[in-house]
Design an enzyme around this catalytic site. Structure first.
Site, short mmCIF file in Angstrom:
data_model
loop_
_atom_site.label_atom_id
_atom_site.label_comp_id
_atom_site.label_asym_id
_atom_site.label_seq_id
_atom_site.Cartn_x
_atom_site.Cartn_y
_atom_site.Cartn_z
N ARG A 26 0.83 -1.20 0.00
CA ARG A 26 0.00 0.00 0.00
C ARG A 26 0.87 1.26 0.00
O ARG A 26 0.94 1.99 -0.98
CB ARG A 26 -0.95 -0.03 1.22
CG ARG A 26 -2.06 1.00 1.18
CD ARG A 26 -1.66 2.40 1.59
NE ARG A 26 -1.09 2.48 2.92
CZ ARG A 26 -0.52 3.58 3.39
NH1 ARG A 26 -0.45 4.68 2.66
NH2 ARG A 26 0.02 3.59 4.60
N CYS A 40 4.60 9.14 0.10
CA CYS A 40 3.20 9.58 0.09
C CYS A 40 3.03 10.55 -1.07
O CYS A 40 3.74 11.56 -1.13
CB CYS A 40 2.82 10.24 1.41
SG CYS A 40 1.14 10.90 1.37
N ASN A 95 9.38 3.93 3.54
CA ASN A 95 9.22 3.57 4.96
C ASN A 95 10.49 2.87 5.45
O ASN A 95 11.31 2.41 4.66
CB ASN A 95 8.06 2.58 5.12
CG ASN A 95 6.74 3.17 4.75
OD1 ASN A 95 6.43 3.31 3.58
ND2 ASN A 95 5.95 3.53 5.74
P1 HMG Z 1 -13.12 14.53 -2.62
O1 HMG Z 1 -12.78 14.92 -4.01
O2 HMG Z 1 -13.31 15.62 -1.59
O3 HMG Z 1 -14.37 13.54 -2.61
O4 HMG Z 1 -11.95 13.58 -2.12
P2 HMG Z 1 -15.93 13.86 -2.55
O5 HMG Z 1 -16.45 13.25 -1.30
O6 HMG Z 1 -16.17 15.34 -2.78
O7 HMG Z 1 -16.51 13.06 -3.80
C1 HMG Z 1 -16.18 13.44 -5.16
C2 HMG Z 1 -16.41 12.25 -6.07
O8 HMG Z 1 -15.47 11.23 -5.74
C3 HMG Z 1 -17.80 11.60 -5.95
O9 HMG Z 1 -18.15 11.09 -7.24
C4 HMG Z 1 -17.55 10.43 -5.03
O10 HMG Z 1 -18.45 9.35 -5.19
C5 HMG Z 1 -16.16 10.01 -5.44
P3 HMG Z 1 -19.19 11.87 -8.18
O11 HMG Z 1 -20.43 11.94 -7.34
O12 HMG Z 1 -18.55 13.21 -8.42
O13 HMG Z 1 -19.27 10.98 -9.37
N1 HMG Z 1 -15.45 9.37 -4.33
C6 HMG Z 1 -14.87 8.17 -4.38
N2 HMG Z 1 -14.73 7.25 -5.36
C7 HMG Z 1 -14.08 6.10 -5.06
N3 HMG Z 1 -13.59 5.82 -3.83
C8 HMG Z 1 -13.70 6.71 -2.83
C9 HMG Z 1 -14.36 7.94 -3.10
N4 HMG Z 1 -14.64 9.00 -2.32
C10 HMG Z 1 -15.30 9.87 -3.09
N5 HMG Z 1 -13.21 6.42 -1.59
C11 HMG Z 1 -11.13 11.82 -0.72
C12 HMG Z 1 -11.91 13.11 -0.78
C13 HMG Z 1 -10.89 11.47 0.75
C14 HMG Z 1 -11.89 10.72 -1.42
C15 HMG Z 1 -9.75 12.05 -1.43
O14 HMG Z 1 -9.12 13.15 -0.85
C16 HMG Z 1 -8.83 10.86 -1.37
O15 HMG Z 1 -9.09 9.84 -1.99
N6 HMG Z 1 -7.70 10.97 -0.63
C17 HMG Z 1 -6.78 9.88 -0.43
C18 HMG Z 1 -5.35 10.33 -0.50
C19 HMG Z 1 -4.43 9.17 -0.19
O16 HMG Z 1 -4.75 8.02 -0.43
N7 HMG Z 1 -3.20 9.48 0.35
C20 HMG Z 1 -2.26 8.48 0.68
C21 HMG Z 1 -2.62 7.66 1.88
S1 HMG Z 1 -2.24 8.47 3.43
C22 HMG Z 1 -0.57 8.10 3.70
O17 HMG Z 1 0.10 7.59 2.84
C23 HMG Z 1 0.01 8.38 5.06
C24 HMG Z 1 0.21 7.11 5.89
O18 HMG Z 1 1.09 6.21 5.24
C25 HMG Z 1 0.78 7.47 7.28
C26 HMG Z 1 2.01 8.38 7.21
O19 HMG Z 1 3.00 8.05 6.52
O20 HMG Z 1 1.95 9.42 7.85
C27 HMG Z 1 -1.12 6.37 6.14
MG MG Z 2 3.26 6.34 5.25
#
Ligand code: HMG
Ligand code: MG
Length: 305
Positions: free
Chosen positions: A20, A246, A255
C-alpha cells in the site's frame, strides 16, 4: 548469535505496508497480478499483517485504482490479515463489496495535510471517519487509525506533541483498536519519539494501543523504532525493501525497510516470525519488476547488489 538488550519486548508485530504505502508512490502502474504475488510471497515469508491497498478516490491515487480486483485475487490464509485504507463512506462501500475484515482510517495532525491529503480540515476529517468506523465496528470489522505528520509537517513546520495526542485520542475514542503514529516526512529523532509517546499517554491513550510508522528520509527510522520499543510500543510498520512515500507529501521517501527492522530484531533476540532470506528474495523480485534496486541496506548487503 543474538545479544539482547534491557527494556525491550520478547516479540514485535510487524505491520507490513509495502503493497500500500510502497506501491501508492510508484510512478509506474504495477499490474494487479504482480501486486497479488508480492503479497502472497510476503505472507509466505511469515508476515501476518499485510496492508494490501486503499479504497481511496482512483483519481487521487491511480496506482491503487485496482483495489477491488486485488482483493479478489488474494488467497486468504488462516492467520494472515489484509487491512486496507478507507477514508470515507464511498470507500467503505467498495471495501465491504470486496469482503475486507480490517480497515484503516487515516487522519492528519495538521490542517494543511488534512486539506492536501483528504480535501478536509483538521476538524472535519473526524466527521468523515465517524460513519466509516461506526459501520466497520457494527459489521465486526477491526479499525486501525493513522495519524500523519506527527513529527513535523513540510508546510506548517513543527507539530506540537499535544496536537498529535489530541488527534490520537479522538481516533481511540471513536473505536480504533490501534493508532499508528506516522512520521510522514521522516524528520523525527529518538527524543522526539519519547515526547510524542509521552503526550499520547498523558492524553489517556495506552502505549500498547500505539504503533509507529517511520519513513526513513533522514535515516532515523531504525533509531526511532528502538526508542519506541523501549517505551512499550509492540507494533512496528515497515515496508518490504523500503518501498514507499506519500503522493501528497513530496518530501516523504520510503518507509523503514522491513529487512532492516528484521535484522535489528534478530540481533536483539526479539521474535517476529519472519524468514529474512525469503523476505529479501521477495524484495529483490519486486525491485526487478520496478526496474530499480531496493533502497534497503540489508537487502543490498544480503543480495549482493
Ligand atoms: P473529494 O474529491 O473531496 O471527494 O476527495 P468527494 O467526497 O467530494 O466526492 C467526489 C467524487 O469522488 C464523488 O463522485 C464520489 O463518489 C467520489 P461523483 O459523485 O462526483 O461521481 N469518491 C470516491 N470514489 C471512489 N472511492 C472513494 C471515493 N470518495 C469519493 N473512496 C477523498 C476526498 C478522501 C476521497 C480524497 O481526498 C482521497 O481519496 N484521498 C486519499 C489520499 C491518499 O490516499 N493518500 C495516501 C494515503 S495516506 C498516507 O500515505 C500516510 C500514511 O502512510 C501514514 C504516514 O505516513 O503518515 C497512512
Ligand atoms: Mg506512510
Amino acid at each position: 548469535m543474538p545479544v539482547p538488550a534491557p527494556g525491550l519486548p520478547e516479540h514485535v508485530t510487524i505491520y507490513e505496508v509495502g503493497a500500500r504505502d510502497g506501491l501508492q508512490n510508484e510512478s509506474a502502474i504495477v499490474p494487479v497480478e504482480v501486486k497479488a504475488e508480492f503479497l502472497h510471497r510476503l505472507a509466505a515469508a511469515g508476515l501476518r499483517v499485510l496492508e494490501a491497498t486503499s479504497f481511496v478516490h482512483p483519481k487521487w491515487v491511480p496506482q491503487l485504482a485496482d483495489a477491488g480486483d486485488l482483493l479478489r485475487l488474494l488467497v486468504r490464509t488462516d492467520g494472515v490479515d489484509y487491512p486496507v485504507l478507507v477514508p470515507n463512506e464511498r470507500g467503505m462501500d467498495r471495501a465491504l463489496d470486496a469482503g475486507v475484515s480490517h480497515v484503516a482510517v487515516f487522519a492528519s495532525a495538521t490542517d494543511t495535510f488534512a486539506q492536501r491529503n483528504l480535501n478536509s480540515t483538521l476538524d472535519s476529517q473526524f466527521a468523515m471517519f465517524e460513519p466509516v468506523v461506526k459501520r466497520a465496528l457494527e459489521g465486526g470489522l477491526r479499525v486501525r487509525g493513522y495519524v500523519s505528520m506527527c513529527f513535523g509537517d513540510p508546510w506548517e513546520g513543527a507539530v506540537a506533541p499535544e496536537q498529535v495526542a489530541a488527534v490520537t485520542r479522538r481516533l481511540a475514542e471513536m473505536g480504533c483498536h490501534q493508532i499508528s503514529l506516522g512520521d510522514t516526512i521522516g524528520t523525527g529523532t529518538p527524543g522526539h519519539v519519547d515526547a510524542v509517546l509521552d503526550a499520547c499517554v498523558a492524553a489517556g491513550v495506552a502505549v500498547r494501543q500505539l504503533a509507529v510508522h517511520f519513513h526513513d528520509t533522514y535515516g532515523q527510522a531504525l533509531a526511532n523504532t528502538l526508542a519506541a520499543l523501549r517505551r512499550g510500543v509492540r507494533t512496528v510498520d515497515a515496508s518490504a525493501g523500503g518501498l514507499g512515500g506519500c503522493p501528497y507529501a513530496e518530501s516523504a521517501t520510503g518507509n523503514l525497510a522491513t529487512e532492516d527492522l528484521v535484522w535489528m530484531l534478530d540481533g536483539l533476540g526479539i521474535g517476529h516470525g519472519v524468514d529474512l532470506d525469503a523476505l529479501v528474495a521477495t524484495s529483490v523480485w519486486m525491485a526487478e519488476r520496478l526496474g530499480r534496486p531496493s533502497p534497503s541496506r540489508v537487502v543490498r548487503a544480503l543480495a549482493g547488489d
